[in-house]
Motif scaffolding. Structure first.
Motif, PDB file in Angstrom:
ATOM      1  N   LYS A 183      -5.403   7.377  -9.366  1.00 35.36           N
ATOM      2  CA  LYS A 183      -6.470   7.726  -8.430  1.00 35.36           C
ATOM      3  C   LYS A 183      -5.882   8.278  -7.120  1.00 35.36           C
ATOM      4  CE  LYS A 183     -10.331   5.754  -5.888  1.00 35.36           C
ATOM      5  NZ  LYS A 183     -10.982   4.527  -5.456  1.00 35.36           N
ATOM      6  N   LYS A 184      -4.860   7.623  -6.601  1.00 32.90           N
ATOM      7  CA  LYS A 184      -4.237   8.078  -5.349  1.00 32.90           C
ATOM      8  C   LYS A 184      -3.551   9.429  -5.531  1.00 32.90           C
ATOM      9  CE  LYS A 184      -3.677   3.665  -3.073  1.00 32.90           C
ATOM     10  NZ  LYS A 184      -2.796   2.717  -2.421  1.00 32.90           N
ATOM     11  N   THR A 185      -2.928   9.636  -6.671  1.00 30.26           N
ATOM     12  CA  THR A 185      -2.283  10.923  -6.948  1.00 30.26           C
ATOM     13  C   THR A 185      -3.325  12.027  -7.010  1.00 30.26           C
ATOM     14  OG1 THR A 185      -0.483   9.838  -8.127  1.00 30.26           O
ATOM     15  CG2 THR A 185      -0.816  12.175  -8.582  1.00 30.26           C
ATOM     16  N   ARG A 186      -4.420  11.770  -7.697  1.00 30.60           N
ATOM     17  CA  ARG A 186      -5.508  12.756  -7.798  1.00 30.60           C
ATOM     18  C   ARG A 186      -6.057  13.091  -6.403  1.00 30.60           C
ATOM     19  NH1 ARG A 186      -8.983  14.661 -11.696  1.00 30.60           N
ATOM     20  NH2 ARG A 186     -11.087  15.134 -11.008  1.00 30.60           N
ATOM     21  N   GLU A 187      -6.283  12.062  -5.582  1.00 31.27           N
ATOM     22  CA  GLU A 187      -6.774  12.277  -4.219  1.00 31.27           C
ATOM     23  C   GLU A 187      -5.789  13.108  -3.400  1.00 31.27           C
ATOM     24  OE1 GLU A 187      -7.604   8.366  -2.692  1.00 31.27           O
ATOM     25  OE2 GLU A 187      -9.356   8.128  -3.987  1.00 31.27           O
ATOM     26  N   LYS A 188      -4.515  12.848  -3.579  1.00 31.67           N
ATOM     27  CA  LYS A 188      -3.479  13.593  -2.866  1.00 31.67           C
ATOM     28  C   LYS A 188      -3.530  15.077  -3.261  1.00 31.67           C
ATOM     29  CE  LYS A 188       0.688  11.684  -2.294  1.00 31.67           C
ATOM     30  NZ  LYS A 188       2.099  11.293  -2.554  1.00 31.67           N
ATOM     31  N   GLY A 202       4.068  19.507 -13.369  1.00 28.81           N
ATOM     32  CA  GLY A 202       3.753  18.749 -14.577  1.00 28.81           C
ATOM     33  C   GLY A 202       2.682  17.691 -14.354  1.00 28.81           C
ATOM     34  N   ALA A 203       2.621  17.136 -13.173  1.00 27.94           N
ATOM     35  CA  ALA A 203       1.622  16.101 -12.871  1.00 27.94           C
ATOM     36  C   ALA A 203       0.210  16.678 -12.795  1.00 27.94           C
ATOM     37  CB  ALA A 203       1.975  15.408 -11.558  1.00 27.94           C
ATOM     38  N   PHE A 204       0.104  17.971 -12.555  1.00 25.70           N
ATOM     39  CA  PHE A 204      -1.206  18.610 -12.399  1.00 25.70           C
ATOM     40  C   PHE A 204      -2.103  18.376 -13.607  1.00 25.70           C
ATOM     41  CE2 PHE A 204      -4.018  22.227 -13.180  1.00 25.70           C
ATOM     42  CZ  PHE A 204      -4.732  22.258 -11.998  1.00 25.70           C
ATOM     43  N   TYR A 205      -1.569  18.621 -14.793  1.00 27.54           N
ATOM     44  CA  TYR A 205      -2.384  18.595 -16.008  1.00 27.54           C
ATOM     45  C   TYR A 205      -2.793  17.193 -16.447  1.00 27.54           C
ATOM     46  CZ  TYR A 205      -1.588  23.537 -16.054  1.00 27.54           C
ATOM     47  OH  TYR A 205      -1.575  24.860 -15.688  1.00 27.54           O
ATOM     48  N   ALA A 206      -2.250  16.181 -15.820  1.00 30.35           N
ATOM     49  CA  ALA A 206      -2.719  14.818 -16.069  1.00 30.35           C
ATOM     50  C   ALA A 206      -4.046  14.561 -15.345  1.00 30.35           C
ATOM     51  CB  ALA A 206      -1.668  13.808 -15.617  1.00 30.35           C
ATOM     52  N   HIS A 207      -4.400  15.479 -14.407  1.00 27.17           N
ATOM     53  CA  HIS A 207      -5.593  15.282 -13.577  1.00 27.17           C
ATOM     54  C   HIS A 207      -6.630  16.390 -13.715  1.00 27.17           C
ATOM     55  CE1 HIS A 207      -3.657  11.915 -11.553  1.00 27.17           C
ATOM     56  NE2 HIS A 207      -2.561  12.643 -11.581  1.00 27.17           N
ATOM     57  N   PHE A 208      -6.190  17.602 -14.020  1.00 28.24           N
ATOM     58  CA  PHE A 208      -7.097  18.758 -14.063  1.00 28.24           C
ATOM     59  C   PHE A 208      -6.758  19.635 -15.257  1.00 28.24           C
ATOM     60  CE2 PHE A 208      -6.410  17.436  -9.705  1.00 28.24           C
ATOM     61  CZ  PHE A 208      -7.709  17.218  -9.283  1.00 28.24           C
ATOM     62  N   SER A 209      -7.778  20.262 -15.816  1.00 31.02           N
ATOM     63  CA  SER A 209      -7.542  21.126 -16.976  1.00 31.02           C
ATOM     64  C   SER A 209      -7.259  22.567 -16.573  1.00 31.02           C
ATOM     65  CB  SER A 209      -8.741  21.078 -17.925  1.00 31.02           C
ATOM     66  OG  SER A 209      -9.904  21.562 -17.269  1.00 31.02           O
TER      67      SER A 209
END
Length: 189
Positions: free
Chosen positions: A9-14, A45-52
Motif C-alpha cells: 500500500k505504501k509503495t503504491r501511494e509513493k 520492475g515494481a511498477f507492474y505489481a501495482h498498475f497494468s
C-alpha cells in the motif's frame, strides 16, 4: 519473501504521489514509467505489481492529485480557508507556478482531451467532485444549492488558472487571476 499488504500500500501511494506531481507538471507524453519510478525511488520492475499500464497510472494519479489538492482547498475541510481564502489560494501566482499544489483540473485540461476513456472518466469524476464541493460550500453560506452557479465558479477557477498558466506574461497572468477572483467574489457571475 512476499511483501506485506502495508508495504504494498505504501509503495503504491509513493508511486501515485510521484506520478500525480510529474504528470501535472509535464503531462502524459513527457513522463514515462521510468521517470515516475525513479522519482518514487523504485525500480521499473515494481511498477507492474501495482498498475497494468501507464494510462491506468495516469487515471489514478489524477484522482490522487485532486485528493491532495482538495485537502488544501476544499471549502468543507475544517482546516481549509473561507471561500474567499479558497479563491485567493486557487487563483494565485504560487498555484499557477505549481509551488503550492497542482490541481489536475487546471494543469491537465488540454492533455486530458487526448486520452482514453479511463483517463477521461477519472478527470470527469474529479470535476464532478469539485463542483459538488462548491455546491456544499454554497449551501453552508446561504442555505441553498445552486449547481449552475457552482459550475460557473468551477469553470472560472479552472479556466482562469489554466489560461494564466498558458500565457507567458506574468503581469497579465496576475491581472487575469485577480479578475477571476473579483468576479467570483461578487454575488453573481
Amino acid at each position: 519473501m512476499a511483501w506485506n499488504n502495508e508495504h504494498k500500500k505504501k509503495t503504491r501511494e509513493k508511486i501515485l504521489t510521484s506520478a500525480a506531481r510529474l504528470f501535472a507538471q509535464n503531462g502524459f507524453d513527457h513522463i514515462g514509467i521510468n521517470d515516475v519510478m525513479k522519482d518514487a525511488g523504485l525500480t521499473r520492475g515494481a511498477f507492474y505489481a501495482h498498475f497494468s499500464s501507464k494510462a491506468e497510472l495516469y487515471a489514478e494519479s489524477i484522482i490522487t492529485a485532486a485528493m491532495s489538492t482538495g485537502r488544501k482547498t476544499d471549502p468543507l475541510n475544517p482546516e481549509a480557508p473561507s471561500f474567499d481564502g479558497l479563491l485567493k489560494t486557487y487563483l494565485s501566482m504560487e498555484h499557477r507556478q505549481g509551488n503550492l499544489f497542482r490541481c489536475p483540473l487546471a494543469f491537465l485540461t488540454t492533455d486530458i482531451t487526448q486520452r482514453d476513456d479511463q483517463v477521461r472518466d477519472a478527470y470527469t469524476r474529479v470535476f464532478k467532485g469539485f463542483v459538488n464541493n462548491l455546491d456544499k460550500h454554497s449551501v453552508q453560506q446561504n442555505g441553498t444549492k445552486d449547481t449552475i452557479r457552482s459550475m460557473q465558479q468551477a469553470v472560472m477557477l479552472i479556466g482562469g488558472l489554466a489560461i494564466a498558466r498558458a500565457i507567458n506574461d506574468d503581469e497579465l497572468a496576475k491581472e487575469l487571476l485577480s479578475s477571476c477572483h473579483a468576479a467570483l467574489a461578487t454575488p453573481t457571475i
